[in-house]
Structures are given as structure tokens and as C-alpha cells.
Design an enzyme around this catalytic site. Structure first.
Site, PDB file in Angstrom:
ATOM      1  N   ASP A 159      13.203  10.182  16.830  1.00 43.45           N
ATOM      2  CA  ASP A 159      12.042  10.905  17.341  1.00 43.45           C
ATOM      3  C   ASP A 159      12.242  12.390  17.006  1.00 43.45           C
ATOM      4  O   ASP A 159      13.298  12.807  16.515  1.00 43.45           O
ATOM      5  CB  ASP A 159      11.820  10.652  18.843  1.00 43.45           C
ATOM      6  CG  ASP A 159      10.356  10.922  19.241  1.00 43.45           C
ATOM      7  OD1 ASP A 159       9.611  11.499  18.423  1.00 43.45           O
ATOM      8  OD2 ASP A 159       9.948  10.560  20.364  1.00 43.45           O
TER       9      ASP A 159
HETATM   10  C1  BGC Z   1       6.753  11.820  20.171  1.00 45.71           C
HETATM   11  C2  BGC Z   1       6.516  10.672  19.220  1.00 45.71           C
HETATM   12  C3  BGC Z   1       5.713  11.140  18.034  1.00 45.71           C
HETATM   13  C4  BGC Z   1       6.457  12.288  17.371  1.00 45.71           C
HETATM   14  C5  BGC Z   1       5.766  12.805  16.137  1.00 45.71           C
HETATM   15  C6  BGC Z   1       7.285  13.054  19.478  1.00 45.71           C
HETATM   16  O1  BGC Z   1       7.253  14.156  20.312  1.00 45.71           O
HETATM   17  O2  BGC Z   1       7.661  11.407  21.174  1.00 45.71           O
HETATM   18  O3  BGC Z   1       5.863   9.645  19.895  1.00 45.71           O
HETATM   19  O4  BGC Z   1       5.495  10.090  17.142  1.00 45.71           O
HETATM   20  O5  BGC Z   1       6.556  13.342  18.301  1.00 45.71           O
HETATM   21  O6  BGC Z   1       4.626  13.507  16.408  1.00 45.71           O
END
Ligand code: BGC
Length: 747
Positions: A283
Site C-alpha cells: 500500500d
Molecule cells: C489506500 C489504498 C489505495 C492507495 C492508492 C492508499 O492510501 O489505502 O486503498 O489503493 O492509497 O491510492
């Protein structure tokens, strides 16, 4: 779908072979092509493949172009413009040494330009086929703009509505969430990853993220392995079985070990037990955040722990590209781990056909907001709305009603109607509730006075105009709930009640004495006991997206009949959280029919059972609950056999009749309970469900087949097994009621 079957789906295999397409190649050939590429790659190029950048300038900056030429990037996320994606891809394919394409990822969570209801709402449809169509709509639109990969579906089981990301998930139940996980993967990925309109899916956030302590986002999750396997892992396994191309490791620490550095969940379960052969992306910054967790000493240590655990691509932080080379050269890490990660990434790129696929230079506008896409969005919004109260058949409204007062801050608010994670949604596309009501009745019969500017607004300044509108009308519709920015990532709440002055507005409106219908727009279960007591009907519509207006108007006027049912338990008060239907019985269960403590009496409980002294222990609305404009009667439960041997099957059947006056669909649910086992089992577990359409007066037999393998659970030794013994079985309209039968599983 197996790898072999996916790869053999080229419609014209001989043409693909002529074009040298690797996608049509058999797996061995694919792996050989990866070997050939790997053999030519420098360590910098390998680490480039493992790096995902967040900020690609628009137009693409020379510095980024240079990085792409040097093979320093494998992927970018959330690039705003298709033109920039196309330009970056041209640079990667034509100007980098090995011509390895970039993979562009984006958060296409519930639709791209056509915004579908939020995932939690979609799950309330209990309609995996329609949800699959919704994901297909999103994939078609996103791929037309050069997006290869969505960071969806989000498969985090959440049993805590304080957690704002409950909006992005598929409810509290692993069986139901698994059905939707597979449906969404099928929808995004289509018949094959390289088929027109397909994009790679990403099962996230692996794993346990939805169990954040106290519902506070990013907080620690403590989940015993037995619960992890029984509840939190199944939707991910279902996605894996549906062929999901990628998985995202979560932010949180799980049992003290960050999910991004978790060898147990990533290497042992995902790769070892499930043979996942796609790639794992971290993530956002979650590799470097292992330092903040106190799990890694520095970014180098974080890189080491991430790669050892099996995270192939690092999202946004740069521990891999900055540190891994030195660690390999210093003998701290085996270069084979790097090759393995790059192999996983290239495999997905080949399967997507990226080496051959031309990038659209600009978004194909014709692919966006197509009438059939809007129709899927509309149907999903219709099927996901849940009717929670309808006293005196207050709904549906008659179209010959005189005047309708439309009150509330969310009646005409496109952004709030779309909900969280709608980066590509456009406010101007949204058909709002107000607009749709005006279309239905004609503008002159709709008296609109929002009363509040936003859901959080606490000023009463707008009340007099709202009250005046209600006085002049026959019925009031109250659109209240949450602003879109109150749910989603980092939007945890400690109070679940209506924000701002919404409750006060509702009370003033109710005092006028006209029928009041509350339409609740929200990204989570809210607590609104006092509101529900004051209004005639409550329709819970979540954030229903672009087509929410026409969809909800059709429900309010009876052109469509509510059929959605809750996929998450609604508490009476936040103090009951976490609350979910599939709980264990405890040694001292409270019974709705047994002695009850009168709420409000703070001393001398009448009974030493598991309840509260200040509030009823039952939920406000149970899992599976939802009303209709008709009534259904369940009767005549039949279990085909009183006993089945291990490995056998039986059928459970009930008659369901439409005893009201309108044709409607009922979501019929199958539950079981294992009465005694080597570990205590939940009081009920969902094992099947079906949407059944019934004309007035019509009765149908609804039959489910149950095999003993459907009754398997993880025992204390973490083996998935069915144990002999007595089981209860229900065919039910929700998790709290239904017809009960019994059978025995024998050795
Ligand atoms: C979130 C994810 C997301 C990623 C990219 C993160 O802050 O937890 O769910 O896909 O950002 O935007």
C-alpha cells in the site's frame, strides 16, 4: 480460472502466434520469455520494475521521462490524464533499453466516470451477477482511458462502522463477501486479462485491515489465526480462485507484524497455500512505514523485510530502488528474491498484453457514460437501497400527490451522492435526487428547501424556509445522512449519529405533522433510533452514485420495489460495536424471549446473561434485514434427510409466497449452526442466498443444496474440516428470523 485456461483464450490463436503475442503463449513459453528478459536486465532495471511512482507530471516532466528511459519505473498510479499515460508508455516501449511497458494503476473503486453505488451498497443488492456487470462497466471505461489495473476490490471484512473504510468493503460476512469478491474479479478482468475492456484487479488490503482496533484507521489488528482463516482470509482466497492478478498488502500491523512485512500471510498463505502467481504491491508508503511501526530499523531494513515477506512492488516509497542493490551486493539478500519479484510483475504485464497493446492517446469519450453503463448503475442503485421502516405503507408515494417538500442537505448534492473514492466522477454527470423528483412530478410540485448547507452544518438558519416548505406540502422527503467526505480512508468516527443539526431539522420537520420519509445517504451504518421513531418511513440509500436520483425516485414512487438487504449489522448505539450476526453463543447468552434488563435501569440486573444495563443487547437492524412494498410468507421447511454421511449432500427447501399486492423480489437466505464442535461455532452462518421474483399471490419453492464440505470450519489445529454432530438450518428473510430445521452429520 487456471493460468492455462486464461492463456488459451486468444480468439484467433494463429494470428496471435504470428504476431508473436506472448499472451497466447502457453505458460512454459511465457516463463521462458520472462527468463530471457530477466537475463538481460540490470539490477537497476529490476528494481525499476519493482517501483511504482505516484507523481507523473502533466505534461510528463523530462526528469520522469529520463527515469522511464533508464528503466527506473515499472508502474505509476493515479496519473490524471490519458495523454500523460500514453506519452509515458511510448517512452517506456520505444526509448528504454528493453522496451518493458509500464503498468498504470488507479483507484477505480466503484466505477470510473459512471459512478456506481459504493461497494458496501452494492453488496446490499445480494446480486453478484449485477455487481459483476458493474465491475465490467468500470473496467471498460477505465481501460478506454489507458488504465491497466484497478486497486479493487477491497475485501476487508469490517464489523465496526466507526471505520470509514467500511464503505469500500462488501459487508461483515465472509461467505457473502467471497461471492462478491469473485464477481468483481470476473467483472474487472473479463474473459481474459488481455481481452478488450479488461483490467487487472487487485485484492486489497491483505489482510486484517478492517479489524482496526477501535475502528480507527491504520490502527493495529489483533486477529487470532483461527479467526483470520475463518473470517478475514476467505474473500481473498475467493479472489485468488477467480484469478485475481494482483494483491495489495495492507497498512496495519497484524498481530504485531505489519501486513507489508508479514511472511506468514504473504509467503506461507498467499504463495504457499494458495499458489498465487500474480504480484503483490504494497500500500501507499507501507514499506517505509515499517520503520514507523517499529518493525524495521531503517529504510534498508524495511526493504529487506518487504521483499522477504513477498511484496513485489513498492508503492510510492523508494526503499527498494534506493537500498536493495547494496543489500544484494553485500550478500544480505539473495538476488533470487529480486528475480522472483520481477518475474511475478512481468508475468502480469505479459498476461495483460501490455507488450503489444497500443495505449489510447486520449480517453475514448464514447466509452464513457454509455446508456447501458448508466443502466447498470441505475439498477445497482435500485437493488442496493434498503427499506428499514414503512409504517402505514407510507411508501410508495402516489404520483398524484399534491406537493412534495424536499428537505435536507443531501437532496441536491452530486458529490455526496457519489461518495468516497470517485476521482474520475464528474459532478455534472450526476442525476441528483432533487432533479429526478422534479422530473417525476414536474418542478412546480416540488418545494425544495435544504434546511442545512451540508450534513455537518450545525446552523439552524435554514430551518424556517424548510418548515414553510413542509407546511405547504402534502409529504416531506428528508435527505439526510453523511457528507461523502465523512467515510472512506482516514474517516473514522467515534459517534455514529446524524451529524450537525440533522436530527434537530428532522424533529422540526416532524412537528409539522405531515408524513415524513427519511432517505438516508451515508457510507456506513449510522445510529438514528430517535429519527426513525419520528418519521413514517426510512429508506437507506448509501452513496448511490451517478444514477442515484432516478433510481431512488423510482423506488419512492413505486415504479420499482425495494429489495436490498443489509450486509452489515446496524447497532442501536456505538457502544454495541463491534456487533455482528455470526457471533458465538457465550456460556450465558441473553435471549430475546428470556428475562430482559429494562434499558435505563442501571442497577440490579434481573439476569446474569450477556447484555447491557443501559441498552437492549439486540441490534437496531440485523444483518440480512430489509423490507419491501409487499409481504412475504415463509412456510413448509423441508430437510431432505434427517442425517447425512460425511461427504454427502442434502437439500433444504421452503415455500416463499408473495402475500401482498405488488410484484417484488425477495432475498431468501440459508443459514446453519453447528450445535457442538471442537471449537464453538457461530449462532448462525450464511451458507446460501437467492433473489426470488414473485408476483402477488405467487408461491415458489426455494431449494438449497448443502454438502458436508459447506459445513467445514477451521479447528484448533488450523485444519479445515467438518465434524459430525447436530446442525440447525434456517431458510430465512434475515439473520434474526426464519424457519428452522435440523439434521445430523454422521461419520
Ligand atoms: C489506500 C489504498 C489505495 C492507495 C492508492 C492508499 O492510501 O489505502 O486503498 O489503493 O492509497 O491510492
Amino acid at each position: 480460472m487456471t493460468r492455462a485456461s486464461r492463456l488459451s483464450r486468444c480468439p484467433l490463436p494463429f494470428l496471435c502466434a504470428l504476431a508473436g503475442s506472448l499472451v497466447a503463449a502457453p505458460p512454459a513459453d511465457l516463463e521462458r520469455r520472462i527468463d530471457q528478459l530477466l537475463a538481460r536486465m540490470t539490477i537497476e532495471e529490476k528494481l525499476g520494475q519493482m517501483s511504482q511512482g505516484a507523481f507523473l507530471g502533466s505534461p510528463v516532466a523530462e526528469r520522469d521521462r529520463q527515469g522511464i528511459r533508464q528503466g527506473r519505473w515499472g508502474s505509476f498510479l493515479n496519473v490524471a490524464r490519458p495523454e500523460d499515460r500514453a506519452e509515458a508508455q511510448r517512452t517506456a516501449l520505444n526509448e528504454s533499453r528493453l522496451g518493458i511497458p509500464l503498468i498504470f494503476g488507479q483507484d477505480v473503486i466503484h466505477g470510473y466516470r459512471t459512478v456506481l453505488p459504493i461497494p458496501l451498497a452494492q453488496s446490499a443488492s445480494w446480486d453478484p451477477e449485477l455487481v459483476e456487470q458493474g465491475a465490467r462497466v468500470a473496467a471498460r471505461e477505465a481501460s478506454s482511458a489507458g488504465i491497466h489495473w484497478t486497486f479493487a476490490p477491497m475485501l476487508d471484512i469490517a464489523r465496526d462502522p466507526r471505520w470509514g473504510r467500511i464503505a469500500e468493503g462488501l459487508g461483515e460476512d465472509p461467505y457473502l463477501a467471497s461471492a462478491f469478491a469473485a464477481a468483481m474479479v470476473r467483472g474487472f478482468q473479463g474473459p481474459s486479462l488481455d481481452a478488450p475492456g479488461s483490467i487487472a484487479a487487485c485484492a486489497k488490503h491483505y489482510v486484517g485491515y478492517g479489524a482496526a482496533e477501535a475502528g480507527r484507521d491504520y490502527n493495529s489488528a489483533w486477529i487470532p489465526e483461527i479467526l483470520l482463516r475463518q473470517v478475514y482470509l476467505p474473500p481473498f482466497q475467493a479472489a485468488r480462485n477467480a484469478g485475481v492478478a494482483t494483491v495489495m498488502s495492507a497498512f496495519e500491523d497484524l498481530n504485531g507484524v505489519p501486513a507489508t512485512g508479514n511472511e506468514f500471510t504473504l509467503r506461507r498463505i498467499l504463495r504457499g497455500e494458495w499458489n498465487f502467481d500474480g504480484f503483490v504491491v504494497s500500500d501507499y508508503n507501507s514499506v517505509v512505514e515499517m520503520v514507523t511501526h517499529g518493525f524495521a530499523a531503517d529504510p534498508g531494513d524495511a526493504a529487506l523485510k518487504g521483499i522477504r515477506a513477498g511484496v513485489d512492488m513498492e508503492m510510492t516509497s523508494t526503499c527498494y530502488r534506493d537500498r536493495l542493490k547494496a543489500l544484494v551486493e553485500g550478500g544480505k539478500i539473495d538476488g533470487k528474491l529480486i528475480d522472483e519479484a520481477v518475474r511475478n510483475i512481468l508475468r502480469v504485464k505479459f498476461r495483460l498484453g501490455l507488450f503489444d497493446k497500443p495505449m489510447p492517446a486520449a480517453a475514448d469519450r464514447g466509452a464513457l457514460l454509455a446508456p447501458e453503463s448508466l443502466e447498470v448503475a441505475r439498477k445497482l442503485a435500485v437493488e442496493s437501497a434498503v427499506l428499514l421502516k414503512n409504517d402505514g405503507a407510507a411508501l410508495p408515494l402516489s404520483k398524484s400527490i399534491g406537493k412534495l417538500a424536499v428537505i435536507g442537505p443531501l437532496a441536491d448534492s452530486p458529490l455526496d451522492q457519489m461518495g468516497c473514492w470517485t476521482g474520475n466522477g464528474v459532478a455534472g454527470d450526476v442525476r441528483t435526487f432533487l432533479a429526478a423528483l422534479k422530473d417525476t412530478l414536474g418542478p412546480a410540485r416540488v418545494l425544495y428547501a435544504p434546511g442545512l448547507k451540508t450534513a455537518k452544518d450545525s446552523s439552524h438558519d435554514g430551518f424556517p424556509a424548510a418548515i414553510e416548505a413542509v407546511r405547504a406540502a402534502d409529504t416531506a422527503l428528508l435527505f439526510i445522512g453523511e457528507d461523502a467526505n465523512m467515510s472512506g480512508e482516514a474517516r473514522s468516527r467515534a459517534y455514529l449519529d446524524l451529524p450537525g443539526a440533522e436530527q434537530a431539522l428532522a424533529e422540526e420537520v416532524a412537528k409539522v405533522g405531515k408524513p415524513v420519509i427519511a432517505v438516508i445517504v451515508a457510507g456506513r451504518p449510522l445510529t438514528f433510533h430517535d429519527l426513525a421513531a419520528k418519521v413514517n418511513a426510512v429508506l437507506y440509500v448509501w452513496n448511490p452514485g451517478t444514477m442515484g436520483g432516478p433510481a431512488i425516485a423510482s423506488l419512492l414512487f413505486g415504479d420499482a420495489v425495494p429489495s436490498g438487504k443489509l450486509t452489515v449489522t446496524f447497532p442501536r448505539t456505538v457502544g454495541q460495536v463491534p456487533i455482528y450476526y455470526a457471533h458465538l453463543n457465550t456460556g450465558r447468552p441473553a435471549s430475546p424471549n428470556g428475562p430482559r434488563i429494562s434499558p435505563g435501569i442501571p442497577i440490579n440486573p434481573l439476569d446474569y446473561t450477556s447484555q447491557y444495563i443501559d441498552v437492549d443487547f439486540t441490534p437496531e437492524y440485523p444483518f440480512g434485514f430489509g423490507l419491501s412494498y409487499t409481504t412475504f410468507e415463509y412456510s413448509n421447511l423441508r430437510v431432505s434427510s434427517p442425517a447425512i454421511p460425511m461427504g454427502g449432500k442434502l437439500t433444504v427447501t421452503a415455500d416463499v409466497a408473495n402475500t401482498g399486492k405488488v410484484e417484488a423480489e425477495e432475498i431468501v437466505q440459508l443459514y446453519t449452526r453447528d450445535l457442538s464442535a471442537s471449537v464453538s461455532r457461530p449462532v448462525r452462518e450464511l451458507k446460501g442466498f437467492r433473489r426470488v421474483r414473485l408476483a402477488p399471490g405467487e408461491k415458489k419453492s426455494v431449494e438449497f443444496t448443502l454438502g458436508t464440505s459447506d459445513l467445514a470450519f477451521y479447528n484448533a489445529r488450523m485444519q479445515l474440516a467438518t465434524e459430525p454432530g447436530v446442525f440447525h438450518v434456517w431458510i430465512a428473510p434475515d439473520s434474526d428470523r426464519g424457519l428452522r430445521g435440523e439434521f445430523r452429520v454422521t461419520e
